[in-house]
Design a protein around this motif. Structure first.
Motif, PDB file in Angstrom:
ATOM      1  N   LEU A  83      -7.119  -5.990   7.450  1.00 25.01           N
ATOM      2  CA  LEU A  83      -8.201  -5.668   8.379  1.00 25.01           C
ATOM      3  C   LEU A  83      -8.586  -4.216   8.191  1.00 25.01           C
ATOM      4  CD1 LEU A  83     -10.043  -6.043  10.893  1.00 25.01           C
ATOM      5  CD2 LEU A  83      -8.034  -5.478  12.295  1.00 25.01           C
ATOM      6  N   VAL A  84      -9.887  -3.958   8.065  1.00 28.04           N
ATOM      7  CA  VAL A  84     -10.404  -2.592   7.973  1.00 28.04           C
ATOM      8  C   VAL A  84     -11.356  -2.368   9.146  1.00 28.04           C
ATOM      9  CG1 VAL A  84     -11.641  -0.894   6.578  1.00 28.04           C
ATOM     10  CG2 VAL A  84     -10.215  -2.629   5.453  1.00 28.04           C
ATOM     11  N   ASN A  85     -10.896  -1.589  10.124  1.00 26.55           N
ATOM     12  CA  ASN A  85     -11.732  -1.241  11.276  1.00 26.55           C
ATOM     13  C   ASN A  85     -12.557  -0.012  10.919  1.00 26.55           C
ATOM     14  OD1 ASN A  85     -11.127  -3.094  13.520  1.00 26.55           O
ATOM     15  ND2 ASN A  85      -9.031  -2.323  13.316  1.00 26.55           N
ATOM     16  N   ASN A  86     -13.767  -0.262  10.433  1.00 26.24           N
ATOM     17  CA  ASN A  86     -14.621   0.802   9.932  1.00 26.24           C
ATOM     18  C   ASN A  86     -15.833   1.070  10.822  1.00 26.24           C
ATOM     19  OD1 ASN A  86     -16.052   2.529   7.815  1.00 26.24           O
ATOM     20  ND2 ASN A  86     -17.410   0.748   7.894  1.00 26.24           N
ATOM     21  N   VAL A 132      -1.817  -5.763   6.404  1.00 26.29           N
ATOM     22  CA  VAL A 132      -2.110  -4.331   6.477  1.00 26.29           C
ATOM     23  C   VAL A 132      -3.387  -4.126   7.278  1.00 26.29           C
ATOM     24  CG1 VAL A 132      -2.292  -2.170   5.208  1.00 26.29           C
ATOM     25  CG2 VAL A 132      -1.193  -4.139   4.128  1.00 26.29           C
ATOM     26  N   ILE A 133      -3.329  -3.202   8.222  1.00 25.56           N
ATOM     27  CA  ILE A 133      -4.491  -2.835   9.037  1.00 25.56           C
ATOM     28  C   ILE A 133      -4.839  -1.389   8.747  1.00 25.56           C
ATOM     29  CG2 ILE A 133      -5.382  -2.504  11.377  1.00 25.56           C
ATOM     30  CD1 ILE A 133      -3.465  -4.725  12.292  1.00 25.56           C
ATOM     31  N   PHE A 134      -6.115  -1.130   8.481  1.00 27.81           N
ATOM     32  CA  PHE A 134      -6.612   0.224   8.265  1.00 27.81           C
ATOM     33  C   PHE A 134      -7.602   0.565   9.374  1.00 27.81           C
ATOM     34  CE2 PHE A 134      -5.549  -1.425   4.065  1.00 27.81           C
ATOM     35  CZ  PHE A 134      -4.784  -0.394   3.539  1.00 27.81           C
ATOM     36  N   ASN A 135      -7.351   1.673  10.054  1.00 23.57           N
ATOM     37  CA  ASN A 135      -8.260   2.158  11.081  1.00 23.57           C
ATOM     38  C   ASN A 135      -8.875   3.468  10.601  1.00 23.57           C
ATOM     39  OD1 ASN A 135      -7.509   0.027  12.794  1.00 23.57           O
ATOM     40  ND2 ASN A 135      -5.759   1.189  13.558  1.00 23.57           N
ATOM     41  N   ARG A 176       1.810  -3.589   8.577  1.00 26.00           N
ATOM     42  CA  ARG A 176       1.674  -2.151   8.442  1.00 26.00           C
ATOM     43  C   ARG A 176       0.318  -1.707   8.969  1.00 26.00           C
ATOM     44  NH1 ARG A 176       1.381   0.014   3.625  1.00 26.00           N
ATOM     45  NH2 ARG A 176       0.917  -1.848   2.377  1.00 26.00           N
ATOM     46  N   VAL A 177       0.286  -0.560   9.636  1.00 23.34           N
ATOM     47  CA  VAL A 177      -0.955  -0.063  10.233  1.00 23.34           C
ATOM     48  C   VAL A 177      -1.122   1.405   9.856  1.00 23.34           C
ATOM     49  CG1 VAL A 177      -2.342   0.045  12.336  1.00 23.34           C
ATOM     50  CG2 VAL A 177      -0.453  -1.599  12.180  1.00 23.34           C
ATOM     51  N   LEU A 178      -2.261   1.726   9.254  1.00 24.45           N
ATOM     52  CA  LEU A 178      -2.523   3.070   8.752  1.00 24.45           C
ATOM     53  C   LEU A 178      -3.884   3.574   9.228  1.00 24.45           C
ATOM     54  CD1 LEU A 178      -1.382   2.396   5.093  1.00 24.45           C
ATOM     55  CD2 LEU A 178      -0.194   3.887   6.711  1.00 24.45           C
ATOM     56  N   SER A 179      -3.959   4.857   9.490  1.00 18.44           N
ATOM     57  CA  SER A 179      -5.250   5.514   9.686  1.00 18.44           C
ATOM     58  C   SER A 179      -5.659   6.170   8.379  1.00 18.44           C
ATOM     59  CB  SER A 179      -5.153   6.593  10.767  1.00 18.44           C
ATOM     60  OG  SER A 179      -4.893   6.055  12.039  1.00 18.44           O
ATOM     61  N   ILE A 180      -6.922   6.046   8.026  1.00 21.58           N
ATOM     62  CA  ILE A 180      -7.439   6.792   6.881  1.00 21.58           C
ATOM     63  C   ILE A 180      -8.623   7.641   7.346  1.00 21.58           C
ATOM     64  CG2 ILE A 180      -6.623   5.162   5.144  1.00 21.58           C
ATOM     65  CD1 ILE A 180      -9.476   4.133   4.889  1.00 21.58           C
ATOM     66  N   ALA A 181      -8.654   8.874   6.847  1.00 25.57           N
ATOM     67  CA  ALA A 181      -9.687   9.831   7.251  1.00 25.57           C
ATOM     68  C   ALA A 181     -10.478  10.242   6.014  1.00 25.57           C
ATOM     69  CB  ALA A 181      -9.048  11.046   7.907  1.00 25.57           C
ATOM     70  N   PRO A 182     -11.591   9.568   5.748  1.00 23.36           N
ATOM     71  CA  PRO A 182     -12.317   9.827   4.503  1.00 23.36           C
ATOM     72  C   PRO A 182     -13.458  10.836   4.638  1.00 23.36           C
ATOM     73  CG  PRO A 182     -13.183   7.859   5.535  1.00 23.36           C
ATOM     74  CD  PRO A 182     -12.117   8.403   6.452  1.00 23.36           C
ATOM     75  N   HIS A 183     -13.750  11.525   3.547  1.00 24.64           N
ATOM     76  CA  HIS A 183     -15.023  12.205   3.354  1.00 24.64           C
ATOM     77  C   HIS A 183     -15.698  11.486   2.194  1.00 24.64           C
ATOM     78  CE1 HIS A 183     -14.156  15.241   6.157  1.00 24.64           C
ATOM     79  NE2 HIS A 183     -13.599  16.135   5.374  1.00 24.64           N
ATOM     80  N   VAL A 224      -7.134  -0.091  -1.661  1.00 20.76           N
ATOM     81  CA  VAL A 224      -6.495  -1.126  -2.481  1.00 20.76           C
ATOM     82  C   VAL A 224      -5.068  -0.721  -2.825  1.00 20.76           C
ATOM     83  CG1 VAL A 224      -6.529  -2.264  -4.734  1.00 20.76           C
ATOM     84  CG2 VAL A 224      -8.643  -2.058  -3.418  1.00 20.76           C
ATOM     85  N   LEU A 225      -4.872   0.500  -3.256  1.00 16.26           N
ATOM     86  CA  LEU A 225      -3.531   0.969  -3.612  1.00 16.26           C
ATOM     87  C   LEU A 225      -2.586   0.913  -2.415  1.00 16.26           C
ATOM     88  CD1 LEU A 225      -4.368   4.077  -5.841  1.00 16.26           C
ATOM     89  CD2 LEU A 225      -3.360   1.920  -6.598  1.00 16.26           C
ATOM     90  N   LEU A 226      -3.096   1.212  -1.237  1.00 18.24           N
ATOM     91  CA  LEU A 226      -2.261   1.197  -0.035  1.00 18.24           C
ATOM     92  C   LEU A 226      -1.899  -0.220   0.394  1.00 18.24           C
ATOM     93  CD1 LEU A 226      -4.070   4.037   1.910  1.00 18.24           C
ATOM     94  CD2 LEU A 226      -1.740   4.133   1.005  1.00 18.24           C
TER      95      LEU A 226
END
Length: 249
Positions: A83-86, A132-135, A176-183, A224-226
């Motif tokens: 899941l990608v919460n974008n 895997v969840i990405f917020n 697994r649950v991760l935050s990602i902070a992109p530019h 993808v790598l994560l």
């Protein structure tokens, strides 16, 4: 290379920008992807560029729409692994200028939508042995100068707290649950650059790599790598995908 064949992903706000970059990278690694958003034409145009993807029109602020998104994904692909919460409405501006309505919309589309959708997919991930969840969050919450970013930073910091809680509570289920902070040079970022050229120039000087990321190559491929089993011991963290700018310590 990471092989996500047999995996199923949901990406909210996947019709453009960072969401599209992540969705296309996941699909390129073999995942089947459901993208959601409010603009049907934009979603269909995005799906035409992502092999094997499907789309579902929904507003993340609507809980019944989130129910329908999960159901549509299960109907189309039979599972949910990523899941990608974008999707996020951004309440930018100085505190005196941000309306109550904009601030509430930021929370409804950000941490509240994240909270709701994580809870809806977690049982399905657990039944599969994990996921895997990405917020998506932002370095706006840790800026050296918060002027003009207080409301936005507050929204994104709330999402970071939910990430930590979900990682703690669902780790035993293999989630697994991760935050990602992109530019990244998305449509929204381009609009901000054009509206704030002097601030943008000063901002770019603070990025050690001296460039914005590409939504697919720099952000999507990192996601993808994560997802790879080699990252299976990483959870609850905030991953800055920002060329080295932010300090989340």
């Amino acid at each position: 290379m990471t092989d996500l064949s047999g995996k199923v992903a949901i990406v909210t706000g996947g019709g453009q920008g960072v969401g599209f970059g992540i969705a296309s990278a996941l699909a390129g690694a073999g995942a089947r992807v459901m993208i959601s958003g409010r603009d049907e034409d934009r979603l269909r145009a995005a799906v035409a560029r992502i092999e094997g993807a499907s789309c579902h029109v929904s507003d993340v602020r609507d809980p019944t729409g989130l129910d329908a998104l999960v159901a549509a994904t299960l109907d189309a692909f039979g599972a949910i692994d990523i899941l990608v919460n974008n999707a996020q409405q951004v309440p930018l501006g100085r505190l005196a200028d941000v309306s109550d309505e904009a601030f509430v919309a930021g929370f409804e589309s950000g941490p509240l939508a994240t909270f709701r959708l994580m809870k809806r997919v977690a049982p399905h991930m657990g039944a599969r042995g994990g996921g895997v969840i990405f917020n998506l969050v932002s370095s706006a919450g840790v800026r050296w100068d918060m002027g003009g970013f207080g409301a936005y930073g507050a929204v994104k910091q709330a999402t970071r707290v939910l990430t930590r809680a979900a990682a703690s509570e669902w780790g035993a289920d293999g989630i697994r649950v991760l935050s990602i902070a992109p530019h990244a040079l998305s449509e929204a970022m381009q609009a901000w650059i054009e509206a704030n050229p002097s601030e943008a120039t000063a901002f770019f000087r603070t990025i050690p790599l001296k460039r914005l990321g590409d939504p697919h190559d720099d952000i999507g491929r990192a996601v993808v790598l994560l997802c790879d089993p080699a990252a299976s011991y990483l959870t609850g963290a905030t991953i800055p995908l920002d060329g080295g700018q932010a300090n989340f310590d």
